[in-house]
Write a protein that holds these residues in place. Structure first.
Motif, mmCIF file in Angstrom:
data_model
loop_
_atom_site.group_PDB
_atom_site.id
_atom_site.type_symbol
_atom_site.label_atom_id
_atom_site.label_comp_id
_atom_site.label_asym_id
_atom_site.label_seq_id
_atom_site.Cartn_x
_atom_site.Cartn_y
_atom_site.Cartn_z
ATOM 1 N N GLY A 286 0.767 -1.243 0.000
ATOM 2 C CA GLY A 286 0.000 0.000 0.000
ATOM 3 C C GLY A 286 0.793 1.285 0.000
ATOM 4 O O GLY A 286 0.214 2.367 -0.011
ATOM 5 N N LYS A 287 2.125 1.210 0.018
ATOM 6 C CA LYS A 287 2.899 2.445 0.027
ATOM 7 C C LYS A 287 2.792 3.135 -1.332
ATOM 8 O O LYS A 287 2.714 2.497 -2.378
ATOM 9 C CB LYS A 287 4.375 2.147 0.343
ATOM 10 N N ILE B 191 -6.596 0.451 -0.287
ATOM 11 C CA ILE B 191 -5.263 0.547 0.301
ATOM 12 C C ILE B 191 -5.309 0.432 1.820
ATOM 13 O O ILE B 191 -4.459 -0.213 2.438
ATOM 14 C CB ILE B 191 -4.599 1.888 -0.099
ATOM 15 N N SER B 192 -6.306 1.052 2.446
ATOM 16 C CA SER B 192 -6.381 1.035 3.907
ATOM 17 C C SER B 192 -6.554 -0.391 4.439
ATOM 18 O O SER B 192 -6.013 -0.743 5.492
ATOM 19 C CB SER B 192 -7.518 1.927 4.398
ATOM 20 N N VAL C 287 -5.420 -3.128 2.950
ATOM 21 C CA VAL C 287 -4.119 -3.789 2.777
ATOM 22 C C VAL C 287 -3.164 -3.375 3.892
ATOM 23 O O VAL C 287 -2.469 -4.206 4.486
ATOM 24 C CB VAL C 287 -3.510 -3.442 1.404
ATOM 25 N N LYS C 288 -3.125 -2.076 4.192
ATOM 26 C CA LYS C 288 -2.216 -1.583 5.237
ATOM 27 C C LYS C 288 -2.570 -2.170 6.596
ATOM 28 O O LYS C 288 -1.678 -2.519 7.381
ATOM 29 C CB LYS C 288 -2.264 -0.059 5.285
ATOM 30 N N ALA C 289 -3.866 -2.272 6.889
ATOM 31 C CA ALA C 289 -4.296 -2.845 8.170
ATOM 32 C C ALA C 289 -3.841 -4.300 8.289
ATOM 33 O O ALA C 289 -3.352 -4.729 9.344
ATOM 34 C CB ALA C 289 -5.810 -2.746 8.301
ATOM 35 N N LEU C 290 -3.981 -5.046 7.202
ATOM 36 C CA LEU C 290 -3.571 -6.454 7.210
ATOM 37 C C LEU C 290 -2.055 -6.569 7.276
ATOM 38 O O LEU C 290 -1.508 -7.399 8.008
ATOM 39 C CB LEU C 290 -4.116 -7.147 5.953
ATOM 40 N N ALA C 291 -1.355 -5.717 6.517
ATOM 41 C CA ALA C 291 0.113 -5.758 6.468
ATOM 42 C C ALA C 291 0.728 -5.501 7.834
ATOM 43 O O ALA C 291 1.749 -6.097 8.192
ATOM 44 C CB ALA C 291 0.627 -4.741 5.457
#
Length: 563
Positions: A47-48, A113-114, A116-120
């Motif tokens: 997500g970056k 994206i949010s 993905v970032k939460a999972l990452a």
């Protein structure tokens, strides 16, 4: 853990696929070979923000795909909240980047994206080349202490955060009572005017829609009458060529024919039914026309009432329901002003009680932090000594903030002295970049036991160190690798020698195009790569022997630690 990385058409990478293993995964290669691109691709998948210019020249899109295998219950719970499933604990995150947009997917399902970032954040932790600089910021330092304190601090912080929000809300509500007598009178008079204006209108639910319908009908009464008279003339009875007369004539003809053939009785009956329907239709039209009247006075009153309603809508709400809601809201404000002193006193009492609870919760959180701070100090000192800070002193200082915050009332600062005789001072005023990276590594090692994140990525955390310190760092990395999957990009042979899995990143020219590739190294190839890192361009037999010995010693050290 991260089991597979697939990158296609990103920067210098045409297509690369890596199968990572458990323990310590080491990535090495010549300067400029593209090691940073590999970490960049993982960041992109997670997500970056990434520039469209990173798409490989001549291609229209790039793809990065990560495959994880996890048993972390928090990951599985988050997937469930997203209406996704991890089949046999497998999570696949992919991101396709084109010239105009990017598409993220989790286990094949499109997501934002949010998500993905939460999972990452639960799957892996990336420690970049410059992340150790974050150690200089107080908010990062207190976050490290809270992470070390674990669930005990997290529970206390949750209570503080909830009470702080309540305290803020009461203060905000109380600020509305900071009015002098004249201001209160003006506000009360204004509210009374608005309430009276709405009340005097005596609005009724659905009235506006009924008036609109009536107004539209009256405004077009003449046109309606002309149209219906024409329709009546066409369909009625009396005129020679009207529909009614034509149907009547057709019925008579058909009835005469039906005398000679019973088969025509059905069509004859159908036509009779049509004649009946036409009669009913004409009666309805006639009745409507007889009742259609136009009153100038009624038209004017309707228009006037609609203007009044629309004026109120412009001031107080787009619908009758919104106007009613606005009126109730203003009524509550007026009641508060009419009971100004009692309401203010009640809020002040509520604020005092909330503040007492908040103060107690903040004090409890501070007590927990101070308790764990002593333990963390001891462990950081031990960890730093392991990393060749032989005469280090380390403390965690506490000061009270000027006001309450959602984080409590603690202002935390890490203090250090790295040499004998030096006064203990804040990190920012003492340490170099290389020292900071070692301090961060010591902290990561301590937190690793408490961290449920299965994969840790270190991007050249060894910058600015060498010799004995490098050896100590390598041992620390191997120690973390016993409990987590570690992926580490390094330029130090001491760290590379500790690898459980060793990968080489190369940059080559193929058909006049520069291509970065990555491949796993066998035991023999790993020794040759260590020799390159030790000896540079020219690899002699003695350098190879040194590399082989370094590899063997590293394995002995790892085995001893495991025992």
């Amino acid at each position: 853990m991260l089991t597979n990385l697939h990158v296609k058409n990103l920067a210098l990478i045409d297509e690369a696929e890596v199968e990572f293993g458990p323990g310590l995964n080491i990535l090495t290669g010549e300067t400029g070979a593209g090691k940073s691109i590999l970490i960049g691709s993982i960041n992109a998948a997670l997500g970056k923000k990434i520039s469209r210019e990173m798409i490989r020249t001549g291609e229209t899109s790039a793809l990065v795909e990560l495959v994880f295998e996890t048993e972390n219950p928090h990951v599985l719970e988050l997937l469930k909240e997203m209406d996704l499933e991890a089949e046999e604990g497998q999570v696949i995150i992919s991101r396709k980047i084109t010239g105009s947009r990017s598409v993220c997917r989790i286990n094949g399902e499109a997501c934002n994206i949010s998500q993905v970032k939460a999972l990452a954040s639960l799957l892996l932790d990336i420690h970049g080349q410059h992340e150790h600089q974050s150690l200089l910021y107080p908010d990062r330092q207190i976050a490290i202490l809270d992470a070390f304190a674990g669930t005990e601090a997290a529970t206390a912080k949750g209570e503080v955060r909830a009470l702080y929000q309540e305290w803020k809300n009461v203060r905000k509500e109380l600020s509305a009572y900071e009015l002098d007598e004249e201001a209160r009178k003006r506000e009360a008079a204004f509210l009374t005017f608005e309430i009276n204006e709405i009340d005097q209108a005596e609005l009724k639910e659905g009235e506006d829609e009924a008036l609109e319908t009536a107004y539209r009908k009256m405004g077009h009464a003449k046109k309606i009458a002309e149209s219906l008279q024409t329709v009546y003339a066409i369909t009625g009875y009396g005129a020679e060529n009207s529909a009614g007369e034509q149907v009547g004539r057709a019925i008579r003809e058909l009835q005469q024919a039906a005398v000679y053939d019973d088969a025509l009785s059905g069509p004859s009956q159908t036509l009779s039914d049509i004649d009946g329907l036409l009669n009913d239709f004409n009666r309805e039209i006639s009745a409507y026309l007889s009742e259609l009247t136009f009153s100038e006075e009624e038209y004017y009153e309707t228009e006037k009432r609609l203007d009044e309603i629309n004026r109120l809508k412009a001031k107080y709400g787009k619908t009758m329901e919104e106007i009613a809601a606005y009126r109730e809201e203003q009524q509550k404000k007026l009641e508060k002003l009419e009971n100004f002193e009692s309401c203010r006193a009640a809020l002040q009492e509520q604020l005092q009680k909330t503040e007492q609870k908040l103060d107690a919760a903040a004090h409890n959180l501070s007590k927990i932090r101070r308790n764990y701070a002593k333990r963390l100090e001891t462990q950081i000192i031990e960890g730093l000594r392991d990393l060749n800070f032989l005469h280090v002193a380390f403390e965690i200082s506490f000061e009270k903030t000027k006001s309450y915050t959602e984080n409590g009332t603690d202002a935390v600062e890490f203090l250090i002295s790295t040499n004998p005789g030096e006064a203990i001072r804040p990190l920012a005023k003492v340490v170099s970049g290389g020292e900071l990276s070692r301090i961060m590594l010591a902290i990561k090692t301590i937190l690793a036991d408490r961290d449920e994140t299965e994969t840790l990525i270190f991007d050249e955390i060894d910058t600015g160190i060498s010799g004995r310190t490098a050896q100590k760092v390598s041992e620390k990395m191997a120690q973390i690798g016993q409990r987590h999957q570690v992926i580490c990009i390094t330029h130090l042979p001491q760290i590379a020698a500790m690898a459980d899995s060793h990968f080489e990143i190369e940059k080559n020219v193929e058909e006049n195009e520069t291509v970065t590739s990555i491949h796993p190294l066998s035991e023999e190839d790993s020794v040759r790569e260590l020799a390159r890192m030790l000896g540079g361009a020219k690899i002699t037999d003695s350098v190879l022997a040194n590399a082989s010995e370094m590899k063997e010693l590293a394995q002995v050290q790892k085995s001893a630690r495991l025992k």
